[in-house]
Design a protein around this motif. Sequence first.
Motif, PDB file in Angstrom:
ATOM      1  N   LEU A 156       7.675 -20.197  45.264  1.00  0.00           N
ATOM      2  CA  LEU A 156       6.419 -20.238  44.736  1.00  0.00           C
ATOM      3  C   LEU A 156       6.788 -18.868  43.934  1.00  0.00           C
ATOM      4  O   LEU A 156       5.778 -18.848  43.312  1.00  0.00           O
ATOM      5  N   GLY A 157       6.878 -17.962  44.778  1.00  0.00           N
ATOM      6  CA  GLY A 157       7.580 -16.601  44.122  1.00  0.00           C
ATOM      7  C   GLY A 157       8.006 -16.519  42.276  1.00  0.00           C
ATOM      8  O   GLY A 157       7.293 -16.344  40.844  1.00  0.00           O
ATOM      9  N   GLU A 158       8.556 -17.834  42.698  1.00  0.00           N
ATOM     10  CA  GLU A 158       9.303 -17.931  41.301  1.00  0.00           C
ATOM     11  C   GLU A 158       8.852 -19.141  40.234  1.00  0.00           C
ATOM     12  O   GLU A 158       8.302 -18.247  39.350  1.00  0.00           O
ATOM     13  N   ILE A 159       8.349 -19.617  40.626  1.00  0.00           N
ATOM     14  CA  ILE A 159       6.786 -20.621  39.771  1.00  0.00           C
ATOM     15  C   ILE A 159       6.343 -19.724  38.702  1.00  0.00           C
ATOM     16  O   ILE A 159       6.100 -19.893  37.276  1.00  0.00           O
ATOM     17  N   ILE A 160       5.168 -19.325  39.981  1.00  0.00           N
ATOM     18  CA  ILE A 160       4.180 -18.587  39.191  1.00  0.00           C
ATOM     19  C   ILE A 160       4.417 -17.261  38.789  1.00  0.00           C
ATOM     20  O   ILE A 160       3.703 -16.402  38.614  1.00  0.00           O
ATOM     21  N   GLY A 161       5.763 -16.588  39.041  1.00  0.00           N
ATOM     22  CA  GLY A 161       6.403 -15.382  38.418  1.00  0.00           C
ATOM     23  C   GLY A 161       5.454 -13.650  39.150  1.00  0.00           C
ATOM     24  O   GLY A 161       5.117 -13.003  38.234  1.00  0.00           O
TER      25      GLY A 161
END
Length: 293
Positions: A156-161
Amino acid sequence: MSEDVSKRRLGRGLAALIGEMDQPVPVGETRPTVSADRTVPIEFVARSPKNPRRYFDEAELQDLAGSIRQHGIVQPVVVRTTSSDRYEIIAGERRWRAAQLAGLVEIPVIVRDVDDRTALELAIVENVQRADLNPLEEALGYEQLIAEHGYTQNDLGEIIGKSRSHVANSLRLLKLPDPVRDMLADGSLSAGHARALVSTPDPVVLAKTIAQKGLSVRDAEKLAQNHIKAQHAPAPTEVRESKDSDTIALERSLSDRLGLSVSINHKGGGGQLKINYKTLDQLEEICRLLEAR
């Protein structure tokens, strides 16, 4: 393409998929109009039941409705087909709601062919990236992706930056009781205030105190820490003064003669003699011995 690679690319490919239609326009710049695929009756378009966004400010909707009456819908609503002539919103529910208030009978749409999973992912990521969700809606959106599609906090961190810790802190808000969640949703508490209450023994009472007094996040954290410390503080114990050997010997002697527990405490020139009994018979025996003297 592997599932993990697909997840990592979702956030970066989101803007291309939905056309960057809801991103803020820098001051002094104009946004290029995105051409609609078609125009459809507004009653044929429905919101996604899994869209994490639940709250829409009524005043802002009315303002947008006024703009739509004057200029129309500048940016189309992004949808997917659910049947031959029915559509479900992926991005643009706010414009769709305002269009209904404005009395439009048709709206322009861009149709994207995506499955249930991708539609959910896009709805959550699109809202989070545009900061349209309140902290509770954001946390619930993350929980959906984790529960329904096996995402990790790192995914999730990677997806939403955002960082993994940001995701973790958001998910912690879901541990709060409903009254505190309601205050978080309506803006009475910020995410910072709410996070301070997660580990407290009575977050509802503290949340009301914070809101009523208008405490800063730092003050709320101090208040929460004080309550946590009070909860874990050891119960006060009776301080026993050290006794000399003569006093201990006398206590033992009296206890043996009476058959009861005896305690002697010296205080200056006087003191206290305590005889502990457990039954009325023992009390009567003590009284008999004293009267015999």
